[in-house]
Each structure stands twice: as structure tokens, then as C-alpha cells.
Design an enzyme around this catalytic site. Structure first.
Site, PDB file in Angstrom:
ATOM      1  N   GLY A  28       2.458 -36.893  -9.345  1.00 59.08           N
ATOM      2  CA  GLY A  28       1.693 -35.057  -9.476  1.00 59.08           C
ATOM      3  C   GLY A  28       2.865 -34.796 -10.533  1.00 59.08           C
ATOM      4  O   GLY A  28       3.526 -33.412  -9.857  1.00 59.08           O
TER       5      GLY A  28
ATOM      6  N   SER B 100       4.022 -34.671 -13.195  1.00 56.49           N
ATOM      7  CA  SER B 100       3.932 -33.545 -14.832  1.00 56.49           C
ATOM      8  C   SER B 100       3.675 -32.318 -14.793  1.00 56.49           C
ATOM      9  O   SER B 100       4.493 -31.910 -16.556  1.00 56.49           O
ATOM     10  CB  SER B 100       2.477 -34.744 -15.568  1.00 56.49           C
ATOM     11  OG  SER B 100       1.584 -33.488 -14.512  1.00 56.49           O
TER      12      SER B 100
ATOM     13  N   SER C  43       0.939 -30.524   2.354  1.00 54.34           N
ATOM     14  CA  SER C  43      -0.113 -29.417   2.174  1.00 54.34           C
ATOM     15  C   SER C  43      -0.711 -28.044   1.982  1.00 54.34           C
ATOM     16  O   SER C  43      -0.285 -28.222   0.622  1.00 54.34           O
ATOM     17  CB  SER C  43       0.022 -29.839   4.130  1.00 54.34           C
ATOM     18  OG  SER C  43      -0.972 -29.204   4.400  1.00 54.34           O
TER      19      SER C  43
ATOM     20  N   LYS D 137      -7.050 -30.630   3.582  1.00 56.54           N
ATOM     21  CA  LYS D 137      -5.301 -30.476   3.927  1.00 56.54           C
ATOM     22  C   LYS D 137      -5.783 -30.126   5.215  1.00 56.54           C
ATOM     23  O   LYS D 137      -4.418 -31.020   5.877  1.00 56.54           O
ATOM     24  CB  LYS D 137      -4.994 -28.722   3.085  1.00 56.54           C
ATOM     25  CG  LYS D 137      -4.586 -29.323   1.951  1.00 56.54           C
ATOM     26  CD  LYS D 137      -3.776 -30.351   1.498  1.00 56.54           C
ATOM     27  CE  LYS D 137      -4.249 -29.932  -0.385  1.00 56.54           C
ATOM     28  NZ  LYS D 137      -2.822 -31.154  -0.836  1.00 56.54           N
TER      29      LYS D 137
END
Ligand SMILES: NC(=O)c1ccc[n+]([C@@H]2O[C@H](COP(=O)([O-])OP(=O)(O)OC[C@H]3O[C@@H](n4cnc5c(N)ncnc54)[C@H](OP(=O)(O)O)[C@@H]3O)[C@@H](O)[C@H]2O)c1
Length: 271
Positions: free
Chosen positions: A13, A15, A132, A150
Site C-alpha cells: 500500500g 501508493s 495496527s 486491528k
């Protein structure tokens, strides 16, 4: 691998938001960084090699790891950052929607970890940092599903860290509070809306928007990830930023009933 050459890092992730800034911070610290996005074509962006990966897809994860190993030959650090949120009443999401959220936030992490562990075990060395949230220890109303993802990775990471230590691999958690990213824009909307929750959902959306506007910068979280990635003796949990550190302390030391009242008051819920 040493201080000037800490090795090869993979950041999922990368981006946008926390992942993008973290990838850059790791690169500045000397890591050779591979970042992922579901939309990336293989390309170098600002010194970071971006590769395509959807963490909900076993084949996509396996292909990513093969590609990193083909290019760099090792993986010293995995930062599991890819994730998404969902705001709404708990009963407003179908089981399929809950599973889809867990598939990104929990099984995505498990997939990535299972894919890199053979390499890290072979190396006799590795570090895994899982993103988290303060919602990993403080469940907030209208975030029941997000908060449970989470909490799941909090438990998973702690168990895993015990198991992997004999192989020279450590697992740490980073727990940010509200952080200024596209997270709110990317929040999933419940797929079975109930009008009894309309007012609460709308109120919570306003609270979250304001909190995010006033939240930490992604740089605060990135520097915490860097600490979790490079501390010679990593802690199990790193609260990211002042707010996260404060609420972490309050959660541990304030009596549960007082904490409950204060949370409801802050969110404008009847006590
Ligand atoms: N922002 C906050 O307030 C906050 C607070 C606490 C914790 N966190 C956690 O921090 C992490 C990063 O969030 P952010 O705030 O930076 O959000 P963001 O700006 O929305 O970024 C989310 C990233 O996750 C990637 N992603 C989403 N689904 C994916 C999938 N199926 N496979 C692979 N990548 C996927 C996206 O990449 P593509 O769309 O390019 O694939 C994007 O790069 C998340 O785990 C979030 O739970 C955020």
C-alpha cells in the site's frame, strides 16, 4: 546488512498516505525499497520500485515476492501497511462485506507474512512491521468491523513474534491515531444501510473528518515505522505520535468505567 545498508524492504500500500511516506523514509534511511499498489505497473518512482500487488490474492502476493527476490535476492523488512476502513453500525454490513474487510486488513497480512517467511528464515534474519491502529486497543463505536480487524492483527502479531524469535525474525506493531491521509475518502460504506443508524453514522462521519483534519501527518507514523524497523531490540508495540501515546497510557491506567464515559462524551453519544 548493516547500518549504512539496512537491506531490502517491502511496503504494501505504498501508493498513498502512510505507506507512500514510509517507503520514502525507509529509502532515505538506506533501505532498497519495493512498494506495492493494486494499480502499479512495474516502475521506479522517486527511487522506490513500485510493483503490482493485491493482498487479497494469493497468486498476486506470490508473484510480488518472486519479483522482489528476482531483483534483490533477499527481503529484510516487510511493512504490512495496506488496509482500509469501514464506518457504520455493526449490523449494517453483510457477512460478505465483513469478510472482504478482513481479507484486506487481516488475511492480507497473513498472506504476505507466509509468503516472505521462507526467505527470512533462510536468511536467519528479518523484521515485520504491521500497521495496527489505536483502534487495535480501543474499540470505537461505528467502527466495530475495522476495530476487530486491528484487534485480530494485534493478537496475531504478538503470537507470531514469540514463534519467530528463534529464527532471528521479529514482529512489531505500529499504532497510529488519526492521520491525515486518504483513509477517510477510502472508507467503505455499509452494504445494508439501516435508517435507524443514519444520524449516528452522519455524526460519526463529522467527528472522524474533523479528527483527521487535526490528526498527525503521515511523516509522524513513518518515523515510528522506521524506529520499529531498525531498533536493535524492537518493542512489541509502537504508539505513533503524541495522541496515540497518550490514549495508550490512558487505556492502560484509567478505570474502564471512566474511560467508557469519556469516550462516549467525546463522540457526542449519550452516557
Ligand atoms: N489514516 C489514519 O487515520 C490511520 C490511523 C490508524 C491506522 N491506519 C492504518 O494505516 C494503514 C494505511 O492507511 P492510510 O491512512 O495511509 O490509507 P490510504 O491513504 O487509504 O492508503 C491505503 C493503502 O492501502 C492500499 N490497499 C488497499 N486495499 C488493498 C489491497 N486489497 N491490496 C493491496 N493494497 C491495498 C492502497 O493501495 P492501492 O489502492 O493503490 O492498491 C493504499 O496505498 C492502514 O492499514 C490503516 O488501517 C490509518
Amino acid at each position: 546488512m548493516n547500518k549504512t545498508n539496512p537491506g531490502v524492504a517491502v511496503v504494501t500500500g505504498a501508493s498513498s498516505g502512510i505507506g507512500r511516506v514510509t517507503a520514502k523514509a525507509l529509502q532515505n534511511a538506506g533501505f532498497r525499497v519495493f512498494g506495492t499498489s493494486r494499480r502499479a505497473v512495474s516502475k521506479k518512482s522517486d527511487g522506490i520500485t513500485m510493483l503490482t500487488c493485491d493482498v487479497t490474492d494469493d497468486a498476486s502476493v506470490a508473484k510480488l515476492v518472486d519479483e522482489v527476490l528476482a531483483q534483490a535476492g533477499r527481503i529484510d523488512l516487510l511493512v504490512n501497511n495496506a488496509g482500509m476502513g469501514l464506518l457504520g453500525g455493526a449490523e449494517e454490513s453483510s457477512t460478505a462485506q465483513a469478510q472482504a474487510l478482513f481479507d484486506v486488513n487481516v488475511f492480507g497480512i497473513i498472506r504476505m507474512i507466509n509468503a516472505v517467511l521462507p526467505t527470512m528464515r533462510r536468511q536467519g534474519k528479518g523484521r515485520i512491521v504491521n500497521l495496527s491502529s489505536v483502534q487495535g486497543f480501543i474499540p470505537a463505536p461505528y467502527f466495530a468491523l475495522y476495530s476487530s480487524t486491528k484487534h485480530a492483527i494485534e493478537g496475531y502479531s504478538e503470537s507470531l513474534d514469540h514463534e519467530l524469535r528463534p529464527f532471528g525474525i521479529r514482529v512489531a506493531l505500529v499504532e497510529p491515531a488519526y492521520t491525515r491521509t486518504s483513509f477517510e475518502d477510502n472508507l467503505a460504506r455499509p452494504d445494508q444501510l439501516l435508517d435507524i443508524y443514519d444520524a449516528a453514522r452522519a455524526g460519526m462521519t463529522i467527528v472522524v473528518r474533523k479528527a483527521m483534519e487535526e490528526g498527525d501527518t503521515p511523516e509522524v507514523v513513518a518515523s515510528t515505522v522506521l524506529a520499529a524497523a531498525t531498533d536493535p531490540t524492537p518493542k512489541r508495540r509502537y504508539a505513533a505520535g503524541k495522541t496515540a501515546r497518550q490514549v495508550s497510557l490512558l487505556r492502560r491506567f484509567v478505570p474502564a468505567s471512566a474511560f467508557d464515559k469519556s469516550l462516549r462524551k467525546q463522540l457526542g453519544l449519550p452516557i
